[in-house]
Motif scaffolding. Structure first.
Motif, PDB file in Angstrom:
ATOM      1  N   LYS A   1       3.617  10.721  -2.960  1.00 22.34           N
ATOM      2  CA  LYS A   1       4.928  10.116  -3.217  1.00 22.34           C
ATOM      3  C   LYS A   1       4.887   8.616  -2.917  1.00 22.34           C
ATOM      4  CE  LYS A   1       7.322  14.442  -2.219  1.00 22.34           C
ATOM      5  NZ  LYS A   1       8.318  15.153  -1.366  1.00 22.34           N
ATOM      6  N   LEU A   2       3.826   8.014  -3.483  1.00 24.42           N
ATOM      7  CA  LEU A   2       3.581   6.588  -3.328  1.00 24.42           C
ATOM      8  C   LEU A   2       3.525   6.172  -1.869  1.00 24.42           C
ATOM      9  CD1 LEU A   2       4.236   6.855  -6.345  1.00 24.42           C
ATOM     10  CD2 LEU A   2       5.246   4.587  -6.245  1.00 24.42           C
ATOM     11  N   PHE A   3       2.650   6.894  -1.131  1.00 26.17           N
ATOM     12  CA  PHE A   3       2.329   6.605   0.263  1.00 26.17           C
ATOM     13  C   PHE A   3       3.452   6.990   1.236  1.00 26.17           C
ATOM     14  CE2 PHE A   3      -0.019   3.628  -2.426  1.00 26.17           C
ATOM     15  CZ  PHE A   3      -1.314   3.889  -2.033  1.00 26.17           C
ATOM     16  N   SER A   4       4.290   7.933   0.845  1.00 23.31           N
ATOM     17  CA  SER A   4       5.324   8.426   1.759  1.00 23.31           C
ATOM     18  C   SER A   4       4.800   9.520   2.677  1.00 23.31           C
ATOM     19  CB  SER A   4       6.527   8.952   0.959  1.00 23.31           C
ATOM     20  OG  SER A   4       7.146   7.912   0.241  1.00 23.31           O
ATOM     21  N   ASP A   5       3.749  10.207   2.248  1.00 23.79           N
ATOM     22  CA  ASP A   5       3.153  11.287   3.025  1.00 23.79           C
ATOM     23  C   ASP A   5       1.822  10.805   3.592  1.00 23.79           C
ATOM     24  OD1 ASP A   5       1.257  13.630   3.368  1.00 23.79           O
ATOM     25  OD2 ASP A   5       3.084  14.742   2.940  1.00 23.79           O
ATOM     26  N   ARG A   6       1.698  10.818   4.934  1.00 26.76           N
ATOM     27  CA  ARG A   6       0.514  10.224   5.565  1.00 26.76           C
ATOM     28  C   ARG A   6      -0.771  10.944   5.182  1.00 26.76           C
ATOM     29  NH1 ARG A   6       0.661   8.962  11.801  1.00 26.76           N
ATOM     30  NH2 ARG A   6       0.727   6.784  11.137  1.00 26.76           N
ATOM     31  N   ARG A   7      -0.802  12.272   5.166  1.00 30.64           N
ATOM     32  CA  ARG A   7      -2.043  12.994   4.862  1.00 30.64           C
ATOM     33  C   ARG A   7      -2.532  12.688   3.454  1.00 30.64           C
ATOM     34  NH1 ARG A   7      -0.740  19.085   5.894  1.00 30.64           N
ATOM     35  NH2 ARG A   7       1.086  18.380   4.728  1.00 30.64           N
ATOM     36  N   TRP A   8      -1.608  12.724   2.495  1.00 33.10           N
ATOM     37  CA  TRP A   8      -2.008  12.426   1.125  1.00 33.10           C
ATOM     38  C   TRP A   8      -2.303  10.936   0.941  1.00 33.10           C
ATOM     39  CZ3 TRP A   8      -3.704  15.976  -2.046  1.00 33.10           C
ATOM     40  CH2 TRP A   8      -3.271  17.285  -1.894  1.00 33.10           C
TER      41      TRP A   8
ATOM     42  N   LEU B   1       2.863  -1.480  -0.721  1.00 33.54           N
ATOM     43  CA  LEU B   1       3.249  -2.531   0.222  1.00 33.54           C
ATOM     44  C   LEU B   1       4.661  -3.049  -0.027  1.00 33.54           C
ATOM     45  CD1 LEU B   1      -0.052  -4.638   0.413  1.00 33.54           C
ATOM     46  CD2 LEU B   1       0.768  -2.916   2.024  1.00 33.54           C
ATOM     47  N   TYR B   2       5.140  -2.913  -1.244  1.00 35.89           N
ATOM     48  CA  TYR B   2       6.456  -3.464  -1.598  1.00 35.89           C
ATOM     49  C   TYR B   2       7.583  -2.763  -0.848  1.00 35.89           C
ATOM     50  CZ  TYR B   2      10.433  -4.926  -4.443  1.00 35.89           C
ATOM     51  OH  TYR B   2      11.635  -5.423  -4.857  1.00 35.89           O
ATOM     52  N   ASP B   3       7.480  -1.473  -0.680  1.00 34.54           N
ATOM     53  CA  ASP B   3       8.529  -0.685  -0.034  1.00 34.54           C
ATOM     54  C   ASP B   3       8.253  -0.606   1.473  1.00 34.54           C
ATOM     55  OD1 ASP B   3      10.371   1.186   0.858  1.00 34.54           O
ATOM     56  OD2 ASP B   3      10.178   2.453  -0.919  1.00 34.54           O
ATOM     57  N   LYS B   4       9.199  -1.041   2.273  1.00 28.44           N
ATOM     58  CA  LYS B   4       9.022  -1.023   3.718  1.00 28.44           C
ATOM     59  C   LYS B   4       8.783   0.387   4.252  1.00 28.44           C
ATOM     60  CE  LYS B   4      11.768  -5.154   4.732  1.00 28.44           C
ATOM     61  NZ  LYS B   4      12.965  -5.687   5.448  1.00 28.44           N
ATOM     62  N   LYS B   5       9.339   1.395   3.575  1.00 29.97           N
ATOM     63  CA  LYS B   5       9.207   2.773   4.038  1.00 29.97           C
ATOM     64  C   LYS B   5       7.780   3.301   3.873  1.00 29.97           C
ATOM     65  CE  LYS B   5      14.009   3.906   2.879  1.00 29.97           C
ATOM     66  NZ  LYS B   5      14.894   4.769   2.040  1.00 29.97           N
ATOM     67  N   THR B   6       7.041   2.740   2.925  1.00 28.36           N
ATOM     68  CA  THR B   6       5.687   3.235   2.652  1.00 28.36           C
ATOM     69  C   THR B   6       4.605   2.255   3.091  1.00 28.36           C
ATOM     70  OG1 THR B   6       5.695   2.301   0.402  1.00 28.36           O
ATOM     71  CG2 THR B   6       6.544   4.538   0.670  1.00 28.36           C
ATOM     72  N   ARG B   7       5.011   1.097   3.567  1.00 28.51           N
ATOM     73  CA  ARG B   7       4.047   0.030   3.845  1.00 28.51           C
ATOM     74  C   ARG B   7       3.006   0.444   4.885  1.00 28.51           C
ATOM     75  NH1 ARG B   7       7.094  -5.275   4.849  1.00 28.51           N
ATOM     76  NH2 ARG B   7       7.602  -4.838   2.657  1.00 28.51           N
ATOM     77  N   ARG B   8       3.461   1.119   5.947  1.00 27.71           N
ATOM     78  CA  ARG B   8       2.532   1.477   7.024  1.00 27.71           C
ATOM     79  C   ARG B   8       1.453   2.429   6.525  1.00 27.71           C
ATOM     80  NH1 ARG B   8       4.063   4.314  12.849  1.00 27.71           N
ATOM     81  NH2 ARG B   8       1.897   4.584  13.563  1.00 27.71           N
ATOM     82  N   PHE B   9       1.847   3.491   5.837  1.00 24.78           N
ATOM     83  CA  PHE B   9       0.864   4.468   5.371  1.00 24.78           C
ATOM     84  C   PHE B   9      -0.050   3.861   4.301  1.00 24.78           C
ATOM     85  CE2 PHE B   9       3.890   8.207   6.474  1.00 24.78           C
ATOM     86  CZ  PHE B   9       3.637   7.985   7.825  1.00 24.78           C
TER      87      PHE B   9
END
Length: 451
Positions: free
Chosen positions: A162-169, A199-207
């Motif tokens: 989900k575009l880096f929303s799930d850490r394992r994937w 990187l654009y979305d703050k919610k997914t940036r870390r993963f």
């Protein structure tokens, strides 16, 4: 198991058996020697095997440069190691390439499934499996084949995360990206849209940063060792397109049509129009982040490969499957059935093995029998796809003929040459006028060739 999943798995099995039979036929029938680049890649693979057997551990990641080639990363060459023991590794490499082809097509089907469901997946599998343009290079050893497989899988995993929303994937995405970058340096460009979206979305940036860090950690040792020598060679190779290879200038229409024409060879003009129209329809109906990511991958790859002066069909291969995956995502069932039918019509154009005998091995055997136990230097007055100094050097090295040395000479036959290999009919490309003049003498009964 759902009926749709059963259908897709059954189709995948049929297509897999079909291509396994084609690969086996190629190994059994084809007799072409390896061309220039395949011979270089096989030679690089042999370098790694010798480094391991001799305990030169740094040379397992330090790639030896070759004339006209930058250093290539190690992933694909390492996967070729098992075929070096075959009688003809350049043909046995087709079996290794079959793995990458399955990964390439399977990842494309998974992409399409996530974007448009089982119908889009089935149509994409057919479009890829029966495409003569896509399959063409999978008959020779090229690191681009691993690059396109791992890159396509990276995008499929990015959607699954989900575009880096799930850490394992997201971590799985990073591993696939690392293997892509370890296959060829151009991966950083093909993967740039995925990183930008993450990187654009703050919610997914870390993963996303964790995935990038994982991929970078996998590739960093090789790049640290080789980049200083590699980067100037990449630049030289890229800029050869206009000056030495005769490709169209960047500002011309022919340049911007280069890859669309190749895509038409892959999918037919009818299929290409259907896919492009399908992309527009998909984005009109559902312009969400997954669809925009795949569209960005396709468009960005087209732009930078068209701007680069050097051209080759395999340069667009890592982004090619974005087109059917996105193009079929929103099409109705009748249109998907038509797309599969169009793909099936392309099957007759798939590259066939060539049983022609080039006698390269016979030439080597004759040289070995005549050299009388002394080291022999061979001048090759040909630069043909099947007969060149690069090809003969690889074949001799694989056969263990360590006392036979080859060179291509563009102005004269050196006086210290022991043997001369000539090819008077179609001697190949990039030969100097003096070389062609020497070759013309071969037909003269009074020339030194007849003495």
């Amino acid at each position: 198991m759902s009926r749709r999943l059963s259908f897709v798995l059954g189709l995948s099995l049929v297509l897999g058996v079909f291509h396994a039979v084609l690969a086996a036929q190629w190994v059994r029938v084809d007799r072409q020697p390896p061309a220039w680049d395949p011979a270089v890649h096989l030679g690089t693979t042999l370098d790694y095997r010798e480094a391991f057997s001799e305990g030169r551990w740094l040379d397992l990641i330090r790639t030896k440069p070759r004339p006209g080639h930058p250093q290539y990363p190690i992933a694909y060459h390492y996967s070729l190691l098992p075929v070096l023991g075959a009688e003809a590794p350049h043909r046995a490499a087709v079996i290794v390439n079959l793995f990458y082809f399955f990964l390439f097509v399977g990842a494309a089907g998974w992409l399409a499934w996530q974007l448009g469901g089982a119908g889009a997946c089935a149509a994409t599998l057919c479009a890829a499996a029966f495409s003569p343009g896509l399959l063409y290079k999978f008959r020779e050893p090229f690191p681009d084949l691993a690059l396109c497989a791992w890159t396509t899988l990276t995008y499929a995993l990015a959607l699954r995360s989900k575009l880096f929303s799930d850490r394992r994937w997201a971590w799985a995405t990073g591993v696939a990206a690392g293997l892509s970058v370890l296959s060829k340096w151009g991966a950083v460009l093909y993967l740039a849209p995925a990183v930008a979206f993450g990187l654009y979305d703050k919610k997914t940036r870390r993963f996303c940063l964790e995935a990038v860090g994982l991929g970078a950690a996998m590739a960093l040792p090789w790049y640290l060792v080789n980049s200083a020598a590699m980067l100037p060679r990449i630049w030289t190779s890229v800029m050869l397109g206009h000056r030495g290879m005769g490709y169209p200038a960047t500002g011309t229409l022919a340049n911007w049509l280069y890859y669309p024409r190749w895509l038409a060879e892959c999918f037919s003009w009818t299929g290409l129009v259907l896919m492009v129209g399908g992309c527009a329809w998909t984005l009109r109906k559902n312009r969400k982040r997954p669809q925009l990511l795949i569209a960005s991958w396709l468009v960005f790859s087209y732009l930078f490969t068209s701007l680069v002066p050097s051209k080759d069909n395999r340069y667009f291969l890592p982004a090619a499957m974005a087109l059917p995956a996105l193009g079929f995502a929103a099409l109705p069932v009748p249109a998907l059935a038509a797309a599969a039918g169009i793909a099936l019509l392309q099957a007759g154009e798939l590259r066939k093995p060539d049983p022609s005998q080039w006698h390269a091995e016979s030439v080597l055997a004759e040289i070995e029998s005549r050299r009388g136990g002394k080291s022999a230097t061979v001048s090759v007055l040909a630069n043909h796809q099947a007969i060149s100094a690069t090809t003969l050097s690889w074949l001799a090295r694989h056969q263990g003929l360590s006392q036979v040395h080859f060179g291509g000479y563009q102005s004269e036959i050196p006086e210290w040459t022991d043997f001369v290999v000539v090819k008077t009919e179609d001697p190949g490309v990039f030969l100097s006028d003096p070389t062609r003049g020497i070759l013309a003498q071969e037909k003269n009964e009074n020339s030194f060739f007849r003495s």
